[in-house]
Enzyme design. Structure first.
Site, PDB file in Angstrom:
ATOM      1  N   PHE A 126       0.878  -1.173   0.000  1.00 40.66           N
ATOM      2  CA  PHE A 126       0.000   0.000   0.000  1.00 40.66           C
ATOM      3  C   PHE A 126       0.915   1.223   0.000  1.00 40.66           C
ATOM      4  O   PHE A 126       1.788   1.350   0.853  1.00 40.66           O
ATOM      5  CB  PHE A 126      -0.862  -0.030   1.268  1.00 40.66           C
ATOM      6  CG  PHE A 126      -1.990   0.945   1.242  1.00 40.66           C
ATOM      7  CD1 PHE A 126      -3.254   0.546   0.817  1.00 40.66           C
ATOM      8  CD2 PHE A 126      -1.803   2.256   1.636  1.00 40.66           C
ATOM      9  CE1 PHE A 126      -4.307   1.451   0.791  1.00 40.66           C
ATOM     10  CE2 PHE A 126      -2.857   3.165   1.612  1.00 40.66           C
ATOM     11  CZ  PHE A 126      -4.109   2.764   1.182  1.00 40.66           C
ATOM     12  N   ASP A 197       2.184  -4.561   8.819  1.00 42.37           N
ATOM     13  CA  ASP A 197       1.000  -3.734   8.605  1.00 42.37           C
ATOM     14  C   ASP A 197      -0.171  -4.718   8.511  1.00 42.37           C
ATOM     15  O   ASP A 197      -0.215  -5.555   7.604  1.00 42.37           O
ATOM     16  CB  ASP A 197       1.158  -2.934   7.301  1.00 42.37           C
ATOM     17  CG  ASP A 197      -0.058  -2.060   6.995  1.00 42.37           C
ATOM     18  OD1 ASP A 197      -1.183  -2.431   7.386  1.00 42.37           O
ATOM     19  OD2 ASP A 197       0.108  -1.025   6.330  1.00 42.37           O
ATOM     20  N   TYR A 222     -10.767   1.505  10.774  1.00 45.65           N
ATOM     21  CA  TYR A 222     -12.004   1.761  10.016  1.00 45.65           C
ATOM     22  C   TYR A 222     -12.347   0.683   9.000  1.00 45.65           C
ATOM     23  O   TYR A 222     -13.372   0.765   8.346  1.00 45.65           O
ATOM     24  CB  TYR A 222     -11.934   3.125   9.311  1.00 45.65           C
ATOM     25  CG  TYR A 222     -10.695   3.357   8.478  1.00 45.65           C
ATOM     26  CD1 TYR A 222     -10.587   2.849   7.191  1.00 45.65           C
ATOM     27  CD2 TYR A 222      -9.630   4.106   8.976  1.00 45.65           C
ATOM     28  CE1 TYR A 222      -9.453   3.052   6.431  1.00 45.65           C
ATOM     29  CE2 TYR A 222      -8.486   4.323   8.216  1.00 45.65           C
ATOM     30  CZ  TYR A 222      -8.398   3.803   6.952  1.00 45.65           C
ATOM     31  OH  TYR A 222      -7.276   3.998   6.218  1.00 45.65           O
ATOM     32  N   LYS A 223     -11.494  -0.336   8.828  1.00 44.13           N
ATOM     33  CA  LYS A 223     -11.798  -1.386   7.846  1.00 44.13           C
ATOM     34  C   LYS A 223     -12.616  -2.482   8.541  1.00 44.13           C
ATOM     35  O   LYS A 223     -13.736  -2.221   8.946  1.00 44.13           O
ATOM     36  CB  LYS A 223     -10.509  -1.883   7.211  1.00 44.13           C
ATOM     37  CG  LYS A 223      -9.895  -0.801   6.303  1.00 44.13           C
ATOM     38  CD  LYS A 223      -8.536  -1.131   5.757  1.00 44.13           C
ATOM     39  CE  LYS A 223      -8.053   0.036   4.881  1.00 44.13           C
ATOM     40  NZ  LYS A 223      -6.610   0.024   4.678  1.00 44.13           N
ATOM     41  N   ARG A 367     -12.310  -5.151  -6.419  1.00 45.21           N
ATOM     42  CA  ARG A 367     -12.135  -5.791  -5.109  1.00 45.21           C
ATOM     43  C   ARG A 367     -13.476  -5.997  -4.423  1.00 45.21           C
ATOM     44  O   ARG A 367     -14.308  -5.092  -4.398  1.00 45.21           O
ATOM     45  CB  ARG A 367     -11.329  -4.882  -4.179  1.00 45.21           C
ATOM     46  CG  ARG A 367      -9.868  -4.954  -4.294  1.00 45.21           C
ATOM     47  CD  ARG A 367      -9.170  -4.286  -3.120  1.00 45.21           C
ATOM     48  NE  ARG A 367      -9.841  -3.114  -2.551  1.00 45.21           N
ATOM     49  CZ  ARG A 367      -9.395  -2.442  -1.502  1.00 45.21           C
ATOM     50  NH1 ARG A 367      -8.310  -2.845  -0.884  1.00 45.21           N
ATOM     51  NH2 ARG A 367     -10.033  -1.381  -1.052  1.00 45.21           N
TER      52      ARG A 367
HETATM   53  C1  PLP Z   1      -5.899   1.217   4.515  1.00 46.41           C
HETATM   54  C2  PLP Z   1      -4.432   1.008   4.636  1.00 46.41           C
HETATM   55  C3  PLP Z   1      -3.605   1.996   5.175  1.00 46.41           C
HETATM   56  C4  PLP Z   1      -4.210   3.315   5.545  1.00 46.41           C
HETATM   57  O1  PLP Z   1      -3.387   4.186   6.198  1.00 46.41           O
HETATM   58  P1  PLP Z   1      -4.005   5.476   6.896  1.00 46.41           P
HETATM   59  O2  PLP Z   1      -2.849   6.200   7.396  1.00 46.41           O
HETATM   60  O3  PLP Z   1      -4.924   4.982   7.985  1.00 46.41           O
HETATM   61  O4  PLP Z   1      -4.778   6.236   5.877  1.00 46.41           O
HETATM   62  C5  PLP Z   1      -2.267   1.706   5.335  1.00 46.41           C
HETATM   63  N1  PLP Z   1      -1.753   0.501   4.958  1.00 46.41           N
HETATM   64  C6  PLP Z   1      -2.535  -0.456   4.407  1.00 46.41           C
HETATM   65  C7  PLP Z   1      -1.953  -1.781   4.012  1.00 46.41           C
HETATM   66  C8  PLP Z   1      -3.882  -0.224   4.221  1.00 46.41           C
HETATM   67  O5  PLP Z   1      -4.649  -1.153   3.655  1.00 46.41           O
END
Ligand code: PLP
Length: 408
Positions: A126, A197, A222-223, A367
């Site tokens: 990501f 992560d 939030y996921k 997705r």
């Molecule tokens: C959703 C997600 C993030 C989001 O990071 P934020 O700082 O909360 O916006 C980071 N890493 C991964 C792998 C994600 O899926």
């Protein structure tokens, strides 16, 4: 095995998690397959947030820092979350965003390995993880990041200069799942620290940071956790590192005596040293309410249903001629299914117009996230039917589906 709608209804009737659907408020006529991007609203959340606003804030005012326990909330929520992550108390704290928390733990990791200057990450990670890695390494003399084509190339790069490895446990695009224990062990054998992560893991499948000997981890609220839009994220730091770890965002909430208002920084003991500034309390209240739901469920049951739902969906969409990029092997996938389509964006928009909400990740992936607490087998069957109809009718070709919004 390809199932029909009646068979799916029978699976729902026997589903031990079926009653959990009542714990959520979802709009009529929507099949929500995007809980891996923004989880649904737990029914208890509005009242919990309203109580904080009206009672704790409106009535208690500044007194609520003590009387309503605001000050201790980041660590208290961390301890509530810890069992879902296989972490003993005192090692998880809820704060900031995943990006900010990665900055903190990666900075701490580089300081714990002063003789080593390389950070390994995956090119397909990501992007925020890569941007933060770039940002942190630019602040340390001689530090650099090396981007691997994939986690499979790790061994070839685990040299004596590697301070830390940053990897996503579940790939946000393909849904591919890594072996946390095996990878962490390899990284340790090379003398480096492991940072996971777990944004697409927390609330999707059981894990154990403690059993896998993980050093640090970050993830978002939030996921799958259903903490609400922009919910605070979390950070794990193994107890063995807490005494020595120095994170670079040394704000007053991580100070040993924040209300002594001293000019010099001295980190407090324990996990609180990873805090920076005043926490976003309204978001914390929402996450607190979502944890009430999580405390009622067994993550092993969530994982079993998740695998059944993703298998069902793959069985149903494979005959449509789409390339399924998510691994069929259960041990290798998280709780989502991604399929490739050249015009994936338009297909997703056409599905959304039918009330089937998934999302699109450039350049060509559609997705679908599978959240066992509020999705049924019949929902999955219906979603696959809509996808088949959208593709067979060609309705996605309408030009209104090609217009891109800010968020895909
Ligand atoms: C959703 C997600 C993030 C989001 O990071 P934020 O700082 O909360 O916006 C980071 N890493 C991964 C792998 C994600 O899926």
């Amino acid at each position: 095995m390809r199932r029909n709608r009646e068979e799916c209804a029978a699976l729902d009737a026997a589903d031990p998690l079926a009653a959990m659907r009542q714990e959520f408020t979802l709009p009529e006529g929507v099949l929500y397959l995007d809980g891996n991007s923004l989880g649904a609203l737990p029914s208890g959340t509005p009242a919990r947030v309203a109580r904080m606003i009206e009672h704790e804030w409106g009535h208690g005012l500044i007194r609520s820092w003590n009387d309503a326990g605001w000050y201790g909330l980041p660590a208290r929520l961390g301890d509530r979350l810890a069992p879902m992550l296989g972490a003993a108390p005192g090692q998880v704290v809820v704060c900031d965003s995943t990006s900010v928390n990665l900055f903190k733990v990666l900075g701490a990791a580089l300081r714990l390995r002063p003789g080593r200057r390389t950070v390994l990450a995956e090119r397909v990670a990501f992007p925020t993880d890569l941007y933060i890695t770039e940002g942190v390494t630019s602040l340390f003399d001689g530090a650099r990041s090396v981007l691997l084509p994939s986690a499979a190339d790790l061994d070839a790069h685990l040299g004596e200069d590697v301070a830390a490895v940053v990897l996503s446990h579940v790939d946000y695009r393909t849904g591919e799942l890594l072996d946390m224990a095996a990878v962490t062990e390899r990284v340790h054998r090379a003398g480096a620290l492991m940072i996971w992560d777990v944004c697409h893991t927390a609330g999707a499948l059981p894990i154990s940071f403690d059993d896998c000997d993980v050093d640090f981890a970050v993830g978002c609220g939030y996921k799958y956790l259903n903490g609400g839009p922009g919910a605070p994220a979390f950070l794990y730091a193994a107890e063995r590192h807490q005494g020595e770890a120095r994170q670079p965002l040394s704000g007053w909430f991580g100070h040993a005596r924040p209300f002594a208002f001293e000019p010099g920084y001295e980190p407090t003991g324990g996990i609180r040293r990873f805090l920076t500034g005043t926490p976003p309390l309204l978001g914390m209240a929402a996450l607190d309410a979502s944890l009430d739901v999580w405390e009622k469920v067994d993550l092993a049951a969530v994982r079993a249903k998740s695998l059944a739902l993703t298998s069902l969906f793959m069985d149903l969409v494979e005959p449509l001629g789409l390339e399924v990029v998510t691994p069929r092997t259960e041990a290798l996938r998280g709780s989502q299914v991604a399929v490739r389509h050249e015009d994936g964006y338009a297909v997703v928009q056409a599905l959304i117009e039918r009330g089937v909400i998934g999302d699109f990740r450039a350049p060509d992936l559609i997705r679908f996230g599978f959240t066992p607490l509020y999705l049924s087998y019949v929902d999955v069957w219906e979603a696959a039917r809509h996808l088949r109809e959208v593709l067979e009718s060609g309705e996605w070709r309408d030009e209104r589906f090609a217009r891109r919004s800010d968020v895909t």
